[in-house]
Design a protein around this motif. Structure first.
Motif, PDB file in Angstrom:
ATOM      1  N   PRO A 167      -2.641  -5.165   0.504  1.00  0.00           N
ATOM      2  CA  PRO A 167      -3.040  -3.805   0.226  1.00  0.00           C
ATOM      3  C   PRO A 167      -1.874  -2.997  -0.333  1.00  0.00           C
ATOM      4  CG  PRO A 167      -2.783  -4.140   2.571  1.00  0.00           C
ATOM      5  CD  PRO A 167      -2.629  -5.481   1.915  1.00  0.00           C
ATOM      6  N   ALA A 217       0.081   0.458  -0.317  1.00  0.00           N
ATOM      7  CA  ALA A 217       0.330   1.644   0.490  1.00  0.00           C
ATOM      8  C   ALA A 217       0.476   2.848  -0.439  1.00  0.00           C
ATOM      9  CB  ALA A 217       1.597   1.444   1.318  1.00  0.00           C
ATOM     10  N   ALA A 235      -3.152  -3.823   8.180  1.00  0.00           N
ATOM     11  CA  ALA A 235      -4.100  -2.874   7.603  1.00  0.00           C
ATOM     12  C   ALA A 235      -4.919  -2.186   8.677  1.00  0.00           C
ATOM     13  CB  ALA A 235      -5.028  -3.600   6.621  1.00  0.00           C
ATOM     14  N   VAL A 237      -5.190   5.088  -4.561  1.00  0.00           N
ATOM     15  CA  VAL A 237      -4.810   5.395  -3.187  1.00  0.00           C
ATOM     16  C   VAL A 237      -4.524   6.891  -3.096  1.00  0.00           C
ATOM     17  CG1 VAL A 237      -3.042   5.024  -1.423  1.00  0.00           C
ATOM     18  CG2 VAL A 237      -3.905   3.101  -2.743  1.00  0.00           C
ATOM     19  N   GLU A 264      -6.160   2.565   1.322  1.00  0.00           N
ATOM     20  CA  GLU A 264      -5.608   1.345   0.742  1.00  0.00           C
ATOM     21  C   GLU A 264      -6.653   0.693  -0.149  1.00  0.00           C
ATOM     22  OE1 GLU A 264      -2.593  -0.418   4.026  1.00  0.00           O
ATOM     23  OE2 GLU A 264      -4.711  -0.433   4.585  1.00  0.00           O
TER      24      GLU A 264
END
Length: 177
Positions: free
Chosen positions: A89, A91, A102, A125, A157
């Motif tokens: 993922p 950030a 996560a 994001v 995310e």
């Protein structure tokens, strides 16, 4: 909608199940409506399904004699969690994080409704999204499927990128709680 006949404590019951979203279902048991969220469904053929069940308030529903009896499923079921699959993922700072860090529950994420290839990711994001906003496009069997936000929220995310192949149930996006 699908209809199933199940046995609960040696009592046969007819259950109607309607898919509301990728992980959300509306279930009718003995005339009583219940919203069900599927928390884990990595491989339906080889793993147990343990949905979290929450009773739903129905204002204009006719009272049925059996509706006053409590269901055994009114108590929340323990939710099984699985490590996230797919890409690391991203950030908010742009640095990748480990998938195990996560976290997030079934209600705070969007999963792939079918296997396919992500064509475009239409959000970022930190973006604030409304329910129904297009988040990405998934191609499956030569069909383009627009994946929309299941709820209002902020994208925490994004686990996939354009061109990435995904499996059914793979986490695509996590929302802030």
């Amino acid at each position: 909608m699908r209809r199933y006949t199940i046995s609960v404590n040696n009592t046969s019951k007819v259950v109607d199940v309607e898919a509301v979203g990728a992980n959300n279902f509306r279930v009718q048991i003995d005339g009583r409506l219940v919203d069900v969220t599927l928390d884990d469904h990595r491989d339906l053929a080889h793993s147990a399904i343990t949905p979290a069940v929450t009773a739903r308030a129905v204002a204009a529903a006719p009272a049925a004699p059996a509706a006053s009896a409590p269901l055994a499923s009114d108590a929340p079921a323990p939710a099984a969690t699985a490590p996230t699959q797919g890409a690391a993922p991203t950030a908010p700072g742009g640095a990748p994080r480990a998938a195990a860090a996560a976290g997030g529950g079934g209600r705070d994420k969007m999963t792939a409704p079918m296997p396919g290839v992500i064509l475009t990711v239409d959000t970022a994001v930190g973006a604030s999204v409304k329910r129904g906003d297009s988040l990405m496009v998934l191609e499956a069997m030569k069909m383009k499927n627009e994946l929309k936000a299941p709820k209002d929220g902020v994208v925490a995310e994004i686990y996939v990128a354009a061109g990435q192949q995904v499996k059914f149930g793979e986490t695509l996006v996590r929302f802030e709680a």
